[in-house]
Write an enzyme that holds these catalytic residues in place. Structure first.
Site, PDB file in Angstrom:
ATOM      1  N   GLN A 184       0.846  -1.199   0.000  1.00 14.45           N
ATOM      2  CA  GLN A 184       0.000   0.000   0.000  1.00 14.45           C
ATOM      3  C   GLN A 184       0.878   1.245   0.000  1.00 14.45           C
ATOM      4  OE1 GLN A 184      -3.418  -0.760   3.093  1.00 14.45           O
ATOM      5  NE2 GLN A 184      -1.663  -2.010   3.626  1.00 14.45           N
ATOM      6  N   ASN A 185       2.180   1.045   0.169  1.00 14.85           N
ATOM      7  CA  ASN A 185       3.082   2.184   0.288  1.00 14.85           C
ATOM      8  C   ASN A 185       3.341   2.822  -1.075  1.00 14.85           C
ATOM      9  OD1 ASN A 185       3.167   1.470   2.936  1.00 14.85           O
ATOM     10  ND2 ASN A 185       5.164   0.472   2.833  1.00 14.85           N
ATOM     11  N   ASP A 201       5.966   4.835  -1.441  1.00 13.07           N
ATOM     12  CA  ASP A 201       7.342   5.347  -1.346  1.00 13.07           C
ATOM     13  C   ASP A 201       8.349   4.674  -2.266  1.00 13.07           C
ATOM     14  OD1 ASP A 201       7.903   2.871  -0.034  1.00 13.07           O
ATOM     15  OD2 ASP A 201       7.514   3.749   1.935  1.00 13.07           O
ATOM     16  N   HIS A 235      -1.501   1.482  -4.246  1.00 10.60           N
ATOM     17  CA  HIS A 235      -1.892   2.889  -4.068  1.00 10.60           C
ATOM     18  C   HIS A 235      -1.054   3.847  -4.914  1.00 10.60           C
ATOM     19  CE1 HIS A 235      -3.918   1.944   0.101  1.00 10.60           C
ATOM     20  NE2 HIS A 235      -4.552   1.421  -0.937  1.00 10.60           N
ATOM     21  N   GLY A 261       3.087  -4.729   8.915  1.00 11.14           N
ATOM     22  CA  GLY A 261       3.144  -3.285   9.137  1.00 11.14           C
ATOM     23  C   GLY A 261       1.978  -2.514   8.547  1.00 11.14           C
ATOM     24  N   THR A 262       0.807  -3.130   8.595  1.00 12.67           N
ATOM     25  CA  THR A 262      -0.375  -2.397   8.124  1.00 12.67           C
ATOM     26  C   THR A 262      -1.481  -2.480   9.165  1.00 12.67           C
ATOM     27  OG1 THR A 262      -2.099  -2.211   6.434  1.00 12.67           O
ATOM     28  CG2 THR A 262      -1.106  -4.389   6.710  1.00 12.67           C
TER      29      THR A 262
HETATM   30  N1  APR Z   1       7.123  -2.683  12.166  1.00 10.78           N
HETATM   31  C1  APR Z   1       5.904  -3.281  12.006  1.00 10.78           C
HETATM   32  N2  APR Z   1       4.750  -2.612  12.139  1.00 10.78           N
HETATM   33  C2  APR Z   1       4.800  -1.318  12.450  1.00 10.78           C
HETATM   34  C3  APR Z   1       6.016  -0.620  12.658  1.00 10.78           C
HETATM   35  C4  APR Z   1       7.217  -1.369  12.496  1.00 10.78           C
HETATM   36  N3  APR Z   1       8.427  -0.813  12.649  1.00 10.78           N
HETATM   37  N4  APR Z   1       5.725   0.671  12.955  1.00 10.78           N
HETATM   38  C5  APR Z   1       4.401   0.786  12.927  1.00 10.78           C
HETATM   39  N5  APR Z   1       3.822  -0.408  12.630  1.00 10.78           N
HETATM   40  C6  APR Z   1       2.408  -0.709  12.408  1.00 10.78           C
HETATM   41  C7  APR Z   1       1.412   0.064  13.224  1.00 10.78           C
HETATM   42  O1  APR Z   1       1.130  -0.605  14.440  1.00 10.78           O
HETATM   43  C8  APR Z   1       0.193   0.083  12.302  1.00 10.78           C
HETATM   44  O2  APR Z   1      -0.629  -1.055  12.495  1.00 10.78           O
HETATM   45  O3  APR Z   1       2.162  -0.356  11.061  1.00 10.78           O
HETATM   46  C9  APR Z   1       0.796   0.000  10.901  1.00 10.78           C
HETATM   47  C10 APR Z   1       0.716   1.295  10.129  1.00 10.78           C
HETATM   48  O4  APR Z   1      -0.633   1.560   9.881  1.00 10.78           O
HETATM   49  P1  APR Z   1      -1.117   2.817   9.047  1.00 10.78           P
HETATM   50  O5  APR Z   1      -0.393   4.022   9.525  1.00 10.78           O
HETATM   51  O6  APR Z   1      -2.603   2.839   9.092  1.00 10.78           O
HETATM   52  O7  APR Z   1      -0.606   2.512   7.562  1.00 10.78           O
HETATM   53  P2  APR Z   1      -1.246   1.575   6.453  1.00 10.78           P
HETATM   54  O8  APR Z   1      -1.880   0.380   7.035  1.00 10.78           O
HETATM   55  O9  APR Z   1      -0.171   1.372   5.454  1.00 10.78           O
HETATM   56  O10 APR Z   1      -2.358   2.503   5.839  1.00 10.78           O
HETATM   57  C11 APR Z   1      -3.046   2.088   4.716  1.00 10.78           C
HETATM   58  O11 APR Z   1      -4.042   4.242   4.457  1.00 10.78           O
HETATM   59  O12 APR Z   1      -4.307   6.493   4.216  1.00 10.78           O
HETATM   60  C12 APR Z   1      -3.762   5.440   3.799  1.00 10.78           C
HETATM   61  O13 APR Z   1      -3.221   5.281   1.546  1.00 10.78           O
HETATM   62  C13 APR Z   1      -2.665   5.308   2.842  1.00 10.78           C
HETATM   63  O14 APR Z   1      -1.603   3.290   2.079  1.00 10.78           O
HETATM   64  C14 APR Z   1      -2.120   3.955   3.222  1.00 10.78           C
HETATM   65  C15 APR Z   1      -3.328   3.234   3.786  1.00 10.78           C
END
Ligand code: APR
Length: 252
Positions: A101-102, A104, A119, A187-188
């Site tokens: 979903q990243n 980057d 994304h 990590g999501t």
């Molecule tokens: N290692 C593993 N997990 C981690 C770490 C780490 N070092 N740091 C944070 N996390 C976890 C958090 O606990 C959280 O569950 O990563 C997750 C990040 O969640 P979000 O910030 O919601 O990101 P993501 O799931 O990628 O979001 C999905 O939402 O708005 C959007 O489009 C954007 O692609 C993104 C989508």
């Protein structure tokens, strides 16, 4: 991290795997996640205020500048050991689909052979009117740059709230989730659709679901294995435990 024997045995034997990554995987590279209470980008801004077509229509310059700032941030960081461990996994598992979903681009930079970017990618830009992908644009900071062919405003080539995901990418991701024997959710937060459904699609077809996250998520209760911690630490440990292989930092 001590991995259960049955987990190691499964990963060693598996032929088809899929992994979905989110912002947590890039956290150790120095990029902020979206939903972490204190530090997330969304803690300062409401996502719908910035990452939506309506926001762009309302104030294109604000949105353009925000993405230009994020683009610079992404350019300044490097992949971490979690990204590199996923490259190693792709080489070890015969059919390995990496879905992210990243926006980057760090998985590609690390060398992952094939990445489904659900994304989009923040380094790419397209015309908001005619959809043309634009490689070069004039960022003079005074105004949002315009498309050379139709004059429309340029926008980041990413998926905003309320917008559909690219069809081919979503279909490939869904196919990989339905056909894999093991699915890794890494990590999501698993709250953004439709990416979040992939783990459930895999689970419903009998795949082993593995979650790696610093926190529990809505998926955790369904996961067959939950490894709590940083992906930049757990993934290299997993590669070591399963294949007795060290994850190489590609920068060194
Ligand atoms: N290692 C593993 N997990 C981690 C770490 C780490 N070092 N740091 C944070 N996390 C976890 C958090 O606990 C959280 O569950 O990563 C997750 C990040 O969640 P979000 O910030 O919601 O990101 P993501 O799931 O990628 O979001 C999905 O939402 O708005 C959007 O489009 C954007 O692609 C993104 C989508």
């Amino acid at each position: 991290m001590e991995f259960p024997f049955d987990f190691i045995a499964i990963v060693r034997k598996v032929n088809r795997a899929a992994a979905l990554t989110g912002a947590g995987v890039s956290q150790e590279s120095g990029l902020r996640t979206f939903r972490d209470a204190q530090t997330g980008l969304w803690a300062q801004y409401k996502p719908e205020e910035l990452a939506s077509p309506e926001a762009f229509a309302r104030d294109p310059k604000l949105i353009w500048d925000w993405y230009a700032w994020r683009r610079e941030g992404v350019k300044a960081v490097r992949p971490n050991l979690g990204h590199y461990a996923l490259v190693e996994m792709a080489h070890r598992i015969p059919d390995f689909t990496l879905i992210t979903q990243n926006v980057d681009g760090l998985h590609r930079l690390a060398g992952s052979p094939q990445v489904i970017e659900l994304h989009g990618n923040i380094q790419r830009v397209r015309c908001a009117e005619c959809g043309a992908i634009v490689e070069d644009w004039d960022d003079d900071n005074a105004a949002v740059p315009r498309c050379a062919s139709c004059g429309g405003l340029l926008r980041p080539h990413v998926v905003w709230f309320g917008e559909p995901l690219p069809r081919a990418e979503l279909e490939s991701a869904m196919e990989a989730a339905r056909n894999c024997q093991i699915f890794f959710s890494i990590g999501t937060s698993g709250v953004v659709q439709p990416a979040a459904t992939l783990a459930y699609a895999a689970h419903n077809r009998g795949a082993v679901v593995v979650e790696i996250n610093t926190e529990q998520t809505p998926l955790t209760a369904k996961a067959d294995f939950f490894f709590q911690g940083k992906s930049g630490e757990i993934l290299p440990e997993l590669v070591k435990a399963v294949w007795n292989s060290e994850t190489i930092n590609g920068e060194q």
